[in-house]
Enzyme design. Structure first.
Site, PDB file in Angstrom:
ATOM      1  N   TYR A  17      -6.502  -7.926   0.026  1.00  0.00           N
ATOM      2  CA  TYR A  17      -6.453  -7.709  -1.415  1.00  0.00           C
ATOM      3  C   TYR A  17      -7.854  -7.688  -1.977  1.00  0.00           C
ATOM      4  CZ  TYR A  17      -4.978  -7.499  -6.150  1.00  0.00           C
ATOM      5  OH  TYR A  17      -4.779  -7.046  -7.433  1.00  0.00           O
ATOM      6  N   ARG A  68      -9.626   2.564  -9.220  1.00  0.00           N
ATOM      7  CA  ARG A  68      -9.192   1.808  -8.047  1.00  0.00           C
ATOM      8  C   ARG A  68      -7.900   2.441  -7.559  1.00  0.00           C
ATOM      9  NH1 ARG A  68      -4.994  -2.237  -9.138  1.00  0.00           N
ATOM     10  NH2 ARG A  68      -5.556  -3.181  -7.164  1.00  0.00           N
ATOM     11  N   GLU A  78      -1.254   4.996  -6.334  1.00  0.00           N
ATOM     12  CA  GLU A  78      -1.681   5.168  -7.721  1.00  0.00           C
ATOM     13  C   GLU A  78      -3.199   5.219  -7.778  1.00  0.00           C
ATOM     14  OE1 GLU A  78       1.950   2.648  -9.837  1.00  0.00           O
ATOM     15  OE2 GLU A  78      -0.072   1.816  -9.793  1.00  0.00           O
ATOM     16  N   HIS A  90       0.209  -8.759 -16.296  1.00  0.00           N
ATOM     17  CA  HIS A  90       0.051  -8.933 -14.848  1.00  0.00           C
ATOM     18  C   HIS A  90       0.787 -10.170 -14.325  1.00  0.00           C
ATOM     19  CE1 HIS A  90      -3.571  -6.196 -15.189  1.00  0.00           C
ATOM     20  NE2 HIS A  90      -2.907  -5.687 -14.191  1.00  0.00           N
ATOM     21  N   ASN A 122      -4.098   1.732  -5.968  1.00  0.00           N
ATOM     22  CA  ASN A 122      -3.043   0.763  -5.750  1.00  0.00           C
ATOM     23  C   ASN A 122      -1.936   1.484  -4.995  1.00  0.00           C
ATOM     24  OD1 ASN A 122      -1.722  -1.677  -5.848  1.00  0.00           O
ATOM     25  ND2 ASN A 122      -0.993  -1.425  -7.956  1.00  0.00           N
ATOM     26  N   TYR A 178       7.064  -8.702  -3.219  1.00  0.00           N
ATOM     27  CA  TYR A 178       6.722  -8.185  -4.538  1.00  0.00           C
ATOM     28  C   TYR A 178       6.815  -6.660  -4.578  1.00  0.00           C
ATOM     29  CZ  TYR A 178       3.777  -6.679  -8.407  1.00  0.00           C
ATOM     30  OH  TYR A 178       3.293  -6.053  -9.518  1.00  0.00           O
ATOM     31  N   LYS A 179       6.393  -6.019  -3.512  1.00  0.00           N
ATOM     32  CA  LYS A 179       6.430  -4.566  -3.488  1.00  0.00           C
ATOM     33  C   LYS A 179       7.804  -4.041  -3.101  1.00  0.00           C
ATOM     34  CE  LYS A 179       1.460  -3.899  -2.561  1.00  0.00           C
ATOM     35  NZ  LYS A 179       0.973  -3.103  -3.707  1.00  0.00           N
TER      36      LYS A 179
END
Lengths: 317, 198, 357
Positions: C48, C234, C276, C204, C236, C327-328
């Site tokens: 991360y 960035r 993304e 977030h 994601n 989470y994903k």
């Protein structure tokens, strides 16, 4: 690149001690639009010295043909205002960073009340223009020494009429701050820029009237204070930088060719916070960014404003 | 109680802003105790308006205690909608220096803050105190129905009937937690509801 | 640009593919578009990081060539967006104080697209009188900049329906950023209607691990000083079953069951890497920040046509921390995807960076 290449298109010295400077793009075209309350960091080549000072933009943000700043000759200039007053001429070339803003309006505001003192009027030139264009209710209270020496006074009154009130001290007029904040509708925001005492009094008057901190905004721009010379050792680049009496640590770093982070150059934004590896002595914190606890910890220094006194200062640069 | 999460509002407790020109207290049920415990001085009370929504079983007694404070005004609301409407009326035309205080259940505070924000008050400037149960207002993310007084995990959406997992995610604008279908991937696999928010 | 990449073609979409993102899921990348995909993993294991870098024009032919990227899926994505908005108007929200920022965004997205793709878009300005031509969508509108009455919709609503990717606008005040406007129709499981009005840390809140690492504190501090003219970006990523753009929580009952349908036989075609390309731009008049979230979908069987990506993806998927898998939403099919990908990992080392060799 993102640096703006500018040419001095006009200079106006109509008000004694205050020089209005109009800057246009060297190659024509339009400059970026900017937000009300924004400032420009101007780079000035003065002999061997490269100065970078922030100035509030005081032109209409929608006028992209040029930017205007107004500079008061400082009683004890570190060089910036003296350079702009004494050596700058129409046609000179300057460069500047993109406009940045640490004093933007709160767009939720139902009404915007501005309290200016002296040259602190500059950010409100752009704010009043924007509020007027967007149809947002506003009022401006402008304290000055006299009508004749108040920058932009005629222009402001012509543009905004009764929404602008002048308080020339030579006529014995003072802003009744308690009255200004005493009867404003919910959702009003207060902005102040000027001498420290005026800003403090305006904020205090609002707090005394029960206003919440979220509605209070002050432009805390300051020039870096002079002080005794000192030396900083840079751990990563392995060099020593000597900071002169009228120079900031940041300016000394830049003069030494060190790419040091910075944005506002006025101790407000936090961008230049630099890790202190060793400090045998005292860091003289002059910024508005670090909290008292962070100051006490002594492990960071804001290079744009703060100084050092002692034997040895080692920075993570 | 669930661990703190970052969208969860913090209710630091009522503290008087002594400089305020006018205090408006919006109180629900046990929230009355937040004001009586605060015991404002007489000077502040002469500038105070109290809107109170009584809840059983102690509503009547608390109303008596509030009346004993001797505030400039005390109004008892027949229901929540009436209280919110009255609050909106008070705030309409109010001046800076008017400070708002909200105490009661989490759902109540959330809805008072929605009214406050609409009136131009920054929600961060409102003093809040959570009193009473921990039941949650839950917005079904699928059909947008808001379920009041949710005490179980999961819960049933009163709008679309889906079984919702109540997430630890809170919207100040809606004054509600987020409910997301718990068995979307395998319909019918939802666990039994258990008491979770009391 | 490293030597040897001269074969990368300049990205200049001329024709648009008709794919769908629902029902029959006919979306596919054309073979020529595969190198355009912003593969998000620069190394073989997951780590991360905020990984923010300057958003400057990058490798020709890649998604980074132009700062606002238009590709062969432009028309099909705009059609899907229009349908999502028709079904659920709450996917577009703009709080009343964001009108000035809306105009900033309209100007930025028009200028960037017209500059990068002059054969598709033209913007002409005569003072405040502007003319916008969008050839692929057959739009030719003249309006007054700053006057919402001269556009068929609010300015942000208008231009976001003509720009690939989701967009949020972040207001800056009180030392924080507030998500006070957005058009979000292709999101990875978050609700604009729920999150609009939230501060940076609030929206977030559901993200695991990163808060404890101080990631969001640092990111917020960085973004508060984001400079005009110096956008950052960035990458994601997550994974999506079927090429579905609208994986909103609102529609979860519709797409959640897809996760049960992955088999060793269909994983290559069904499982998509969803990337993304997030960029952040300081806006000039409002001092707000525009946050485009430009999504890309590619099936595993198209990813493995790039040998480096085929080697690396299974290695990364195996290294994910469990909280992140949860989470994903990858729990149900991660192993199936890894098993499907494994034959494409010949154990050879991979070169650093995200681009194909």
């Amino acid at each position: 690149m993102t640096e703006l290449a500018l040419r001095v298109a006009a200079i106006d010295d109509a008000i004694p001690g205050i020089r209005r400077i109009r800057l246009v793009p060297r190659t024509g075209g339009l400059l970026p639009a900017f937000s009300a309350g924004a400032h420009l960091v101007l780079a000035m080549r003065d002999g061997p010295t490269l100065r970078r000072n922030p100035y509030s933009l005081c032109s209409d943000p929608e006028d992209r043909s040029g930017y205007e700043i107004a500079v008061r000759r400082a009683e004890r200039s570190r060089g910036g205002s003296a350079f702009l007053h004494d050596r700058l001429a129409v046609g000179d070339l300057l460069s500047a960073g993109q406009p940045a803003n640490l004093f933007q309006p709160d767009w939720r505001g139902r009404r915007h009340v501005m309290v200016a003192g002296g040259i602190g009027i500059t950010p409100f030139m752009a704010m009043t223009a924007t509020f007027d264009r967007l149809g947002l209710p506003f009022e401006l209270h402008y304290a000055c020494r006299s009508r004749a020496t108040a920058a932009f006074a005629d222009l402001l009154v012509a543009r905004h009429g009764a929404r602008v009130t002048l308080y020339p001290s030579d006529e014995g007029r003072r802003i009744d701050l308690a009255a200004v904040v005493g009867d404003q509708p919910l959702g009003t925001h207060l902005y102040t820029c000027g001498p420290d005492a005026l800003m403090a009094a305006a904020l205090q008057a609002a707090r005394d009237a029960g206003w919440p901190d979220q509605a209070l905004h002050a432009e805390r721009f300051e020039a870096p204070p002079p002080g005794d010379p000192f030396t900083a050792t840079l751990a990563r680049s392995g060099i020593e930088v000597t900071v002169g009496r009228d120079q900031s640590l940041l300016e000394a770093l830049e003069a030494a060719g060190v790419a040091a982070p910075c944005l506002c150059r006025g101790g407000a934004c936090g961008e230049c916070a630099t890790r202190v590896i060793e400090a045998r002595g005292t860091i003289l914190h002059n910024d508005h960014f670090l909290s008292p606890g962070e100051r006490a910890a002594g492990d960071r220094i804001m290079t744009c404003m703060s100084r050092f006194t002692g034997d040895r200062l080692v920075l993570d640069l | 109680m669930a661990a703190a999460f970052l969208s969860r509002p913090v209710y630091p407790g009522l503290a008087l802003v002594p400089q305020a020109r006018r205090h408006i207290f919006a109180l629900e049920g046990a929230g009355a105790g937040a004001l009586t415990d605060l015991a404002p001085d007489a000077g502040a009370l002469t500038r105070s308006d109290i809107l109170y929504l009584p809840r059983d079983p102690d509503g009547a007694a608390q109303a008596v205690a509030l009346a004993a404070l001797g505030a400039a005004s005390l109004w008892q609301a027949p229901d929540l909608a009436a209280l919110l409407s009255r609050l909106a009326g008070l705030l309409d035309g109010a001046r800076m220096g008017t400070r708002l205080y909200a105490a009661g259940s989490e759902g109540f505070i959330g809805q008072v803050l929605v009214v406050a924000e609409a009136a131009g008050i920054d929600p961060l400037s409102v003093a809040t105190e959570h009193r009473g149960n921990r039941a949650r207002r839950v917005q079904c993310v699928h059909c947008k129905t808001v379920a009041e007084e949710v005490t179980t995990q999961p819960c049933a959406c009163p709008g679309c009937g889906l079984t919702l997992f109540v997430r630890d995610h809170y919207s100040r604008r809606l004054g509600a937690f987020q409910g997301v279908c718990i068995d979307a991937e395998e319909p019918g696999s939802a666990p039994a509801a258990e008491e979770a928010f009391r | 640009m490293p030597p040897g990449s001269a074969t990368a073609a300049v990205h200049r979409p001329e024709t648009f593919l008709p794919g769908t993102f629902r029902d029959d899921f006919s979306y596919r990348n054309s073979p020529g578009n595969i190198p355009h995909f912003p593969f998000p993993f620069a190394e073989d294991s997951y780590r991360y990081s905020v990984n923010i870098e300057p958003h400057v024009p990058g490798r020709p032919g890649s998604a980074f060539e132009h700062l606002i990227d238009v590709d062969e899926h432009y028309l099909s994505e705009m059609a899907d967006r229009a349908r999502v908005l028709e079904e659920d108007p709450l996917r577009y929200q703009a709080l009343p104080h964001m009108m000035l920022a809306q105009w900033d965004v309209l100007e930025l997205l028009m200028e960037e697209q017209a500059r990068a793709y002059p054969h598709l878009f033209t913007l002409t300005k005569d003072g405040d009188r502007w003319r916008w031509i969008n050839r692929p969508m057959g739009i030719d509108d003249t309006f007054t900049f700053g006057d919402p009455a001269t556009l068929p919709r609010e300015p942000f609503d208008y231009i976001a329906r003509q720009t690939q990717g989701d967009h949020a606008i972040l207001d800056q005040r009180d030392g924080n950023l507030w998500m006070d406007a957005g058009m979000i129709t292709a999101q990875a499981d978050w609700s604009l209607d729920f999150d609009v009005g939230m501060s940076f840390h609030e929206w977030h809140a559901p993200v695991p691990l990163a808060h404890e690492m101080g990631v969001f504190d640092r990111a917020l501090k960085f973004l508060l000083n984001l400079r005009l003219g110096q956008p950052v970006r960035r990458l994601n990523w997550t994974m999506t079953i079927n090429p579905r753009l609208d994986t909103s929580p609102e529609r979860y009952p519709h797409w959640g069951p897809d996760r049960m349908t992955v088999t060793p036989q269909n994983a290559g075609r069904k499982v998509h890497l969803r990337v993304e390309l997030q960029s952040l731009w300081r806006l000039p008049r409002s001092n707000a920040i525009l946050f485009p979230i430009r999504g890309y979908l590619m099936s595993l069987d198209q990813i493995v046509t790039v040998p480096k990506w085929g080697r690396r993806l299974p290695r990364v998927l195996e290294s994910l921390p469990p909280e992140l898998v949860e989470y994903k939403g990858l729990s149900r099919y991660r192993q199936t995807a890894i098993d499907w990908l494994k034959p494409y990992d010949d154990g050879q080392p991979t070169s650093p960076g995200i681009f194909p060799d």
